[in-house]
Design a protein around this motif. Structure first.
Motif, PDB file in Angstrom:
ATOM      1  N   SER A  55     -19.757  10.175  14.826  1.00 13.66           N
ATOM      2  CA  SER A  55     -21.062  10.148  14.170  1.00 13.66           C
ATOM      3  C   SER A  55     -21.716  11.519  14.240  1.00 13.66           C
ATOM      4  O   SER A  55     -21.416  12.332  15.110  1.00 13.66           O
ATOM      5  N   LYS A  56     -22.633  11.754  13.329  1.00 14.84           N
ATOM      6  CA  LYS A  56     -23.318  13.045  13.259  1.00 14.84           C
ATOM      7  C   LYS A  56     -24.053  13.350  14.562  1.00 14.84           C
ATOM      8  O   LYS A  56     -24.183  14.507  14.968  1.00 14.84           O
ATOM      9  N   ARG A  57     -24.490  12.321  15.268  1.00 15.61           N
ATOM     10  CA  ARG A  57     -25.280  12.499  16.484  1.00 15.61           C
ATOM     11  C   ARG A  57     -24.517  13.265  17.555  1.00 15.61           C
ATOM     12  O   ARG A  57     -25.096  14.053  18.307  1.00 15.61           O
ATOM     13  N   LEU A  58     -23.208  13.053  17.654  1.00 18.08           N
ATOM     14  CA  LEU A  58     -22.417  13.705  18.696  1.00 18.08           C
ATOM     15  C   LEU A  58     -21.639  14.926  18.202  1.00 18.08           C
ATOM     16  O   LEU A  58     -20.889  15.519  18.957  1.00 18.08           O
ATOM     17  N   GLU A  59     -21.794  15.281  16.944  1.00 21.18           N
ATOM     18  CA  GLU A  59     -21.248  16.539  16.401  1.00 21.18           C
ATOM     19  C   GLU A  59     -19.815  16.826  16.857  1.00 21.18           C
ATOM     20  O   GLU A  59     -19.544  17.798  17.557  1.00 21.18           O
ATOM     21  N   ARG A  60     -18.881  15.998  16.404  1.00 19.62           N
ATOM     22  CA  ARG A  60     -17.501  16.153  16.825  1.00 19.62           C
ATOM     23  C   ARG A  60     -16.850  17.448  16.332  1.00 19.62           C
ATOM     24  O   ARG A  60     -15.770  17.810  16.782  1.00 19.62           O
ATOM     25  N   ASP A  61     -17.479  18.140  15.425  1.00 24.59           N
ATOM     26  CA  ASP A  61     -16.923  19.429  14.997  1.00 24.59           C
ATOM     27  C   ASP A  61     -17.074  20.496  16.081  1.00 24.59           C
ATOM     28  O   ASP A  61     -16.482  21.582  15.974  1.00 24.59           O
ATOM     29  N   LEU A  62     -17.821  20.189  17.162  1.00 20.77           N
ATOM     30  CA  LEU A  62     -18.039  21.170  18.224  1.00 20.77           C
ATOM     31  C   LEU A  62     -17.070  21.005  19.397  1.00 20.77           C
ATOM     32  O   LEU A  62     -16.936  21.916  20.212  1.00 20.77           O
ATOM     33  N   TRP A  63     -16.393  19.854  19.516  1.00 18.59           N
ATOM     34  CA  TRP A  63     -15.546  19.612  20.682  1.00 18.59           C
ATOM     35  C   TRP A  63     -14.305  18.801  20.332  1.00 18.59           C
ATOM     36  O   TRP A  63     -14.267  18.100  19.332  1.00 18.59           O
ATOM     37  N   ARG A  78     -23.217  17.889  23.871  1.00 18.43           N
ATOM     38  CA  ARG A  78     -22.605  16.732  23.201  1.00 18.43           C
ATOM     39  C   ARG A  78     -21.503  16.122  24.063  1.00 18.43           C
ATOM     40  O   ARG A  78     -21.346  14.896  24.109  1.00 18.43           O
ATOM     41  N   ILE A  79     -20.737  16.957  24.751  1.00 23.12           N
ATOM     42  CA  ILE A  79     -19.713  16.443  25.661  1.00 23.12           C
ATOM     43  C   ILE A  79     -20.375  15.668  26.792  1.00 23.12           C
ATOM     44  O   ILE A  79     -19.901  14.602  27.207  1.00 23.12           O
ATOM     45  N   TRP A  93     -26.477  22.148  31.051  1.00 26.38           N
ATOM     46  CA  TRP A  93     -26.346  21.635  29.681  1.00 26.38           C
ATOM     47  C   TRP A  93     -25.640  20.286  29.674  1.00 26.38           C
ATOM     48  O   TRP A  93     -26.002  19.397  28.894  1.00 26.38           O
ATOM     49  N   LEU A  94     -24.638  20.116  30.545  1.00 25.92           N
ATOM     50  CA  LEU A  94     -23.992  18.804  30.684  1.00 25.92           C
ATOM     51  C   LEU A  94     -25.015  17.758  31.119  1.00 25.92           C
ATOM     52  O   LEU A  94     -25.068  16.653  30.561  1.00 25.92           O
ATOM     53  N   LYS A  95     -25.829  18.101  32.099  1.00 26.14           N
ATOM     54  CA  LYS A  95     -26.848  17.165  32.584  1.00 26.14           C
ATOM     55  C   LYS A  95     -27.862  16.846  31.489  1.00 26.14           C
ATOM     56  O   LYS A  95     -28.367  15.719  31.410  1.00 26.14           O
ATOM     57  N   THR A  96     -28.158  17.838  30.656  1.00 26.21           N
ATOM     58  CA  THR A  96     -29.052  17.584  29.523  1.00 26.21           C
ATOM     59  C   THR A  96     -28.442  16.535  28.606  1.00 26.21           C
ATOM     60  O   THR A  96     -29.133  15.632  28.121  1.00 26.21           O
ATOM     61  N   MET A 114     -29.905  12.861  27.719  1.00 25.69           N
ATOM     62  CA  MET A 114     -30.145  12.444  26.336  1.00 25.69           C
ATOM     63  C   MET A 114     -29.488  11.111  26.030  1.00 25.69           C
ATOM     64  O   MET A 114     -30.090  10.210  25.453  1.00 25.69           O
ATOM     65  N   GLU A 115     -28.210  10.978  26.429  1.00 29.95           N
ATOM     66  CA  GLU A 115     -27.471   9.765  26.098  1.00 29.95           C
ATOM     67  C   GLU A 115     -27.978   8.561  26.882  1.00 29.95           C
ATOM     68  O   GLU A 115     -28.063   7.453  26.348  1.00 29.95           O
ATOM     69  N   ARG A 116     -28.324   8.784  28.155  1.00 24.66           N
ATOM     70  CA  ARG A 116     -28.847   7.670  28.950  1.00 24.66           C
ATOM     71  C   ARG A 116     -30.184   7.218  28.387  1.00 24.66           C
ATOM     72  O   ARG A 116     -30.471   6.017  28.315  1.00 24.66           O
TER      73      ARG A 116
END
Length: 235
Positions: free
Chosen positions: A15-23, A53-54, A182-185, A189-191
């Motif tokens: 989905s666009k929310r997790l921007e799979r083009d980045l990872w 996003r990861i 950034w991982l914690k961010t 966000m996801e939680r």
């Protein structure tokens, strides 16, 4: 063995929310490797967004595993000198020892009725601070007050899709500005996102994590004892 639901999560992550083009991801045996897309590793802003996003995806794995009674071992080791591999997730059968149990986040009933209070509680769980910006800052000309204007962090597109009246701004603050933060961010966000279905219609805060290197430091002046602003929340 990789659980079947992981493949569903990977499909949903498109989905666009997790921007799979980045990872990217790779599955080997009972191990999932997650890495940033190589071409973004020398681009600080895109690399930061990839790590966030990861972090979001890792949090979705943790939540789903908890629902299934599993406890995967998640190892994260992003490093600016060796940025490619961000995290490894290993899955074990319920009989195998995966090490100490992770500290699961408990959410109290009162916080569910207040989205910002809930997000603040989640931030604290990850060692971050959701700091309210002093109210006069919103109402004063930033040039006269000497404070940066927090509304500059939100785009016109963000604001046009936000149905609530413009309320106070909170900043997600940290003492450091590095891939682990950034991982914690992303975790935060996801939680927070996972509880959106509990909020009343129209009460979901607007969140932006797209803050430049300069602005993370500049808006850090509003973060009290912290130094960097990682995200902004418009309640």
């Amino acid at each position: 063995m990789i659980p079947k639901w992981l493949h569903t999560l990977l499909l949903d992550s498109g989905s666009k929310r997790l921007e799979r083009d980045l990872w990217n991801h790779r599955i080997t045996g009972n191990m999932l490797e997650i890495s940033s897309v190589p071409r973004f590793e020398r681009d600080p802003e895109h690399y930061r967004m990839a790590v966030i996003r990861i972090g979001q995806f890792l949090q979705s794995i943790d939540c789903k595993a908890a629902q299934e009674g599993l406890q995967p071992m998640i190892q994260s080791f992003p490093h600016l000198e060796q940025p490619h591999l961000v995290a490894v997730v290993r899955f074990f059968s319920s009989q195998e020892d995966t090490g100490p149990e992770q500290n699961r986040l408990e959410v109290s009933e009162p916080s569910i009725n207040d989205p910002v209070l809930l997000m603040r509680s989640i931030a604290s769980h990850y060692g971050l601070v959701l700091q309210p910006v002093p109210e006069p800052v919103h109402k004063l000309d930033s040039k006269r007050s000497g404070y940066p204007d927090t509304m500059d962090l939100f785009t016109e597109k963000d604001l046009s899709g936000h149905n609530q009246p413009l309320g106070p701004v909170h900043l997600l603050c940290s003492m450091n500005d590095n891939p682990f933060i950034w991982l914690k961010t992303g975790f935060w966000m996801e939680r927070s996102y996972s509880f959106h279905h509990l909020f009343k219609d129209g009460s979901t805060p607007l969140v932006t994590e797209r803050i430049s290197i300069a602005d993370r430091s500049r808006f850090g002046s509003l973060c009290g004892s912290c130094r960097f602003a990682q995200a902004a929340v418009l309640g």
